[in-house]
Enzyme design. Structure first.
Site, PDB file in Angstrom:
ATOM      1  N   ASP A 193       0.837  -1.195   0.000  1.00 17.83           N
ATOM      2  CA  ASP A 193       0.000   0.000   0.000  1.00 17.83           C
ATOM      3  C   ASP A 193       0.876   1.250   0.000  1.00 17.83           C
ATOM      4  OD1 ASP A 193      -2.116  -1.724   0.194  1.00 17.83           O
ATOM      5  OD2 ASP A 193      -2.337  -1.484   2.365  1.00 17.83           O
ATOM      6  N   LYS A 194       0.305   2.352  -0.421  1.00 20.22           N
ATOM      7  CA  LYS A 194       1.054   3.595  -0.515  1.00 20.22           C
ATOM      8  C   LYS A 194       1.729   3.963   0.801  1.00 20.22           C
ATOM      9  CE  LYS A 194       0.508   8.504  -1.657  1.00 20.22           C
ATOM     10  NZ  LYS A 194      -0.433   9.563  -2.100  1.00 20.22           N
TER      11      LYS A 194
END
Length: 244
Positions: free
Chosen positions: A107-108
């Site tokens: 995920d970012k």
């Protein structure tokens, strides 16, 4: 049978030159093969057996590239994005030319171990569900992880939206710290499982993927090629090494 490659393709595969730049370099007589100048871009060369130089410097060729990165938060696990930085933007130009792709995604806002390679067949095998490659994450949570949470992870969980999660490992490190071991890779899985237990994730970092462990010397955003031993383990996945 020895692998024969066009000379211009071989040079371009190093990432140091584009195909056009490689052809220009060859035609200007700045490339040698086994000590002899070669001016034909289409000339066939066995990179495993031949010694090459370009512009006076030795050329090191390898069929595939394997990169370990400590992915920082705020960067997308993607090959390109018009609005936000991606993990490929953290690499030098010669590596960006090699069409590297992340193996899986983080995920970012998640940090940690990310493998990038241009070996598409290997990446596919590592991500196949039947490979069962364990991934270990360090998580900091809001709320105290307890033994009931450990038992729930071990039993497997069905989340409120119907997502079925297989048995997973949960090891308590402290009131708000834990290690999570997944044997699958569903969307936001660590965060969703802990949130379902009332312990939302505040920080998440992947520490390992099978036998491949994040180099603690790599700062967030830093990267390095895999060592020979790490590469052997990655390539040996189908023989079991990375699945340990």
């Amino acid at each position: 049978m020895a692998e024969q490659l066009r000379l211009d393709k071989l040079l371009a595969d190093t990432g140091l030159w584009s195909r056009k730049e490689a052809r220009d370099l060859i035609r200007r007589g700045q490339v040698t093969v086994d000590g002899a100048v070669v001016k034909q871009p289409e000339a066939k060369v066995d990179p495993a057996q031949s010694s090459l130089t370009a512009a006076g410097q030795p050329v090191v060729w390898q069929k595939y590239t394997y990169i370990m990165m400590n992915k920082p938060g705020g960067v997308l696990t993607a090959t390109e994005d018009r609005r936000q930085p991606t993990v490929l933007d953290l690499l030098p130009q010669e590596l960006r030319r090699k069409q590297l792709r992340p193996v899986g995604r983080l995920d970012k806002d998640t940090e940690g171990l990310l493998l990038l390679t241009d070996d598409g067949a290997l990446a596919h095998r590592l991500l196949a569900p039947k490979s069962h490659v364990d991934k270990v994450y360090y998580a900091e949570t809001e709320g105290t992880v307890d033994e009931d949470d450990v038992a729930a992870f071990a039993a497997g969980m069905t989340l409120g939206d119907g997502l079925v999660c297989q048995s997973a490992g949960l090891e308590r490190l402290g009131p708000d710290r834990c290690l999570v071991t997944l044997r699958e890779g569903k969307f936001h899985q660590v965060k969703r499982m802990l949130a379902a237990r009332g312990k939302p994730v505040q920080y998440l970092k992947r520490l390992s993927m099978g036998a491949l462990t994040l180099d603690e010397a790599l700062e967030p955003g830093a990267w390095r090629p895999l060592t020979e031993e790490e590469t052997r383990k990655v390539k040996g996945k189908t023989g079991g090494d990375l699945a340990k």
